[in-house]
Design a protein around this motif. Structure first.
Motif, short mmCIF file in Angstrom:
data_model
loop_
_atom_site.label_atom_id
_atom_site.label_comp_id
_atom_site.label_asym_id
_atom_site.label_seq_id
_atom_site.Cartn_x
_atom_site.Cartn_y
_atom_site.Cartn_z
N MET A 179 1.29 -0.99 -0.20
CA MET A 179 -0.42 -0.26 0.48
C MET A 179 0.98 1.20 -0.24
N LEU A 180 0.81 2.05 -0.39
CA LEU A 180 1.41 3.88 -1.28
C LEU A 180 0.15 4.77 -0.69
N ARG A 181 0.30 5.11 -0.08
CA ARG A 181 -0.61 6.60 0.47
C ARG A 181 0.89 8.26 0.98
N LEU A 182 0.01 8.75 0.53
CA LEU A 182 0.11 10.39 0.44
C LEU A 182 0.05 11.11 1.52
N CYS A 183 0.91 12.26 1.66
CA CYS A 183 -0.06 12.79 3.30
C CYS A 183 0.90 14.07 2.87
N GLY A 184 0.48 15.39 3.63
CA GLY A 184 1.70 16.62 3.92
C GLY A 184 1.33 17.52 2.18
N VAL A 185 0.58 17.28 0.92
CA VAL A 185 0.85 17.45 -0.13
C VAL A 185 -0.23 18.75 -0.04
N SER A 186 0.20 20.23 -0.97
CA SER A 186 -0.18 21.23 -0.92
C SER A 186 -1.51 21.67 -1.46
N ALA A 187 -2.42 22.60 -1.48
CA ALA A 187 -3.23 22.31 -2.21
C ALA A 187 -2.95 22.35 -3.70
N SER A 188 -1.84 23.23 -3.68
CA SER A 188 -2.04 23.06 -6.18
C SER A 188 -1.25 21.27 -6.14
N GLY A 189 -0.84 21.12 -5.30
CA GLY A 189 -0.44 19.69 -5.44
C GLY A 189 -1.86 18.80 -5.94
N GLU A 190 -2.59 18.81 -4.15
CA GLU A 190 -3.89 18.09 -4.34
C GLU A 190 -4.58 18.45 -6.25
N GLU A 191 -4.37 19.75 -6.39
CA GLU A 191 -4.84 19.80 -7.70
C GLU A 191 -4.91 19.25 -8.82
N SER A 192 -3.15 19.55 -8.97
CA SER A 192 -2.43 18.85 -9.45
C SER A 192 -3.01 17.06 -10.08
N ILE A 193 -2.91 16.64 -8.51
CA ILE A 193 -3.54 15.28 -8.70
C ILE A 193 -4.94 14.72 -9.09
N ARG A 194 -5.63 15.72 -8.74
CA ARG A 194 -6.77 16.35 -9.60
C ARG A 194 -7.35 15.94 -10.99
N ALA A 195 -6.79 17.62 -11.26
CA ALA A 195 -6.44 17.05 -12.88
C ALA A 195 -5.81 16.37 -13.14
N ALA A 196 -4.77 15.36 -12.82
CA ALA A 196 -4.98 13.76 -13.97
C ALA A 196 -5.19 12.78 -13.59
N ARG A 197 -6.65 12.95 -12.89
CA ARG A 197 -7.56 12.17 -12.25
C ARG A 197 -6.97 10.92 -12.24
N MET A 241 -6.93 7.08 -7.26
CA MET A 241 -5.34 6.24 -6.67
C MET A 241 -4.24 6.69 -5.34
N PHE A 242 -4.27 8.38 -5.25
CA PHE A 242 -3.86 8.88 -4.41
C PHE A 242 -4.65 9.75 -3.43
N PRO A 243 -6.03 9.22 -2.91
CA PRO A 243 -6.19 10.62 -1.75
C PRO A 243 -4.77 10.83 -0.77
N CYS A 244 -5.07 11.69 -0.93
CA CYS A 244 -3.98 13.11 0.00
C CYS A 244 -4.20 13.30 1.23
N TYR A 245 -3.90 12.79 2.07
CA TYR A 245 -3.85 13.11 3.90
C TYR A 245 -3.44 13.67 4.26
N ALA A 246 -3.81 14.29 5.40
CA ALA A 246 -3.06 15.98 5.99
C ALA A 246 -1.86 15.62 6.41
N ASP A 247 -1.71 14.51 7.44
CA ASP A 247 -0.35 13.82 7.84
C ASP A 247 0.07 12.39 8.38
N ARG A 248 1.16 12.06 8.69
CA ARG A 248 1.01 10.62 8.58
C ARG A 248 0.37 9.46 9.38
N THR A 249 -0.87 10.47 10.13
CA THR A 249 -1.47 9.43 11.41
C THR A 249 -2.93 8.67 10.66
N ALA A 250 -3.46 10.12 9.50
CA ALA A 250 -4.38 9.71 9.01
C ALA A 250 -3.94 8.72 8.46
N ALA A 251 -2.99 9.25 7.42
CA ALA A 251 -2.92 8.23 6.01
C ALA A 251 -2.67 6.86 6.72
#
Length: 124
Positions: free
Chosen positions: A82-100, A104-114
């Motif tokens: 399993m791979l999870r991402l956290c600490g992604v900036s708002a612009s980074g989250e937008e890039s992830i959404r734009a790439a659809r 695959m990569f829901p963005c979590y606030a921190d490692r605990t949430a991930a």
């Protein structure tokens, strides 16, 4: 630890998880060649199968970085990990959404949430 050109990483181990805090300069962020392979090898060295990649120190989530993360995710998924991402900036989250890639990569606030898999906030 040094990874691909211009990339460094701080690694922490937790129960069943490897936490990778990525750091780079803006030039390296645009060209992350080999990053997926480096992170895969790091996971293998720690005999892990679950990884949280912390991106709060990455200045930009470029298309090339997303490509590397997709390659890493497919490799980890193939090993039943399993791979999870956290600490992604708002612009980074937008890039992830734009790439659809937001499924695959829901963005979590921190490692605990991930680790807990808490559902990240959804845009309205």
């Amino acid at each position: 630890m040094q990874l691909a050109q211009g990339w460094t990483v701080n690694v922490d181990r937790g129960p069943d998880w490897l936490f990778v805090d990525l750091n780079c300069d803006e030039e390296a962020a645009a060209e992350p060649t080999g990053l997926a392979e480096n992170l895969w090898e790091l996971l293998q060295c720690h005999l892990g199968h679950r990884m949280v990649v912390e991106l709060h120190s990455v200045p930009e989530v470029s298309d090339q970085l997303l490509e590397q993360l997709v390659m890493l995710s497919k490799r980890i998924d193939g090993a039943r990990g399993m791979l999870r991402l956290c600490g992604v900036s708002a612009s980074g989250e937008e890039s992830i959404r734009a790439a659809r890639l937001d499924q695959m990569f829901p963005c979590y606030a921190d490692r605990t949430a991930a680790v807990m898999g808490n559902r990240p906030r959804q845009p309205r």
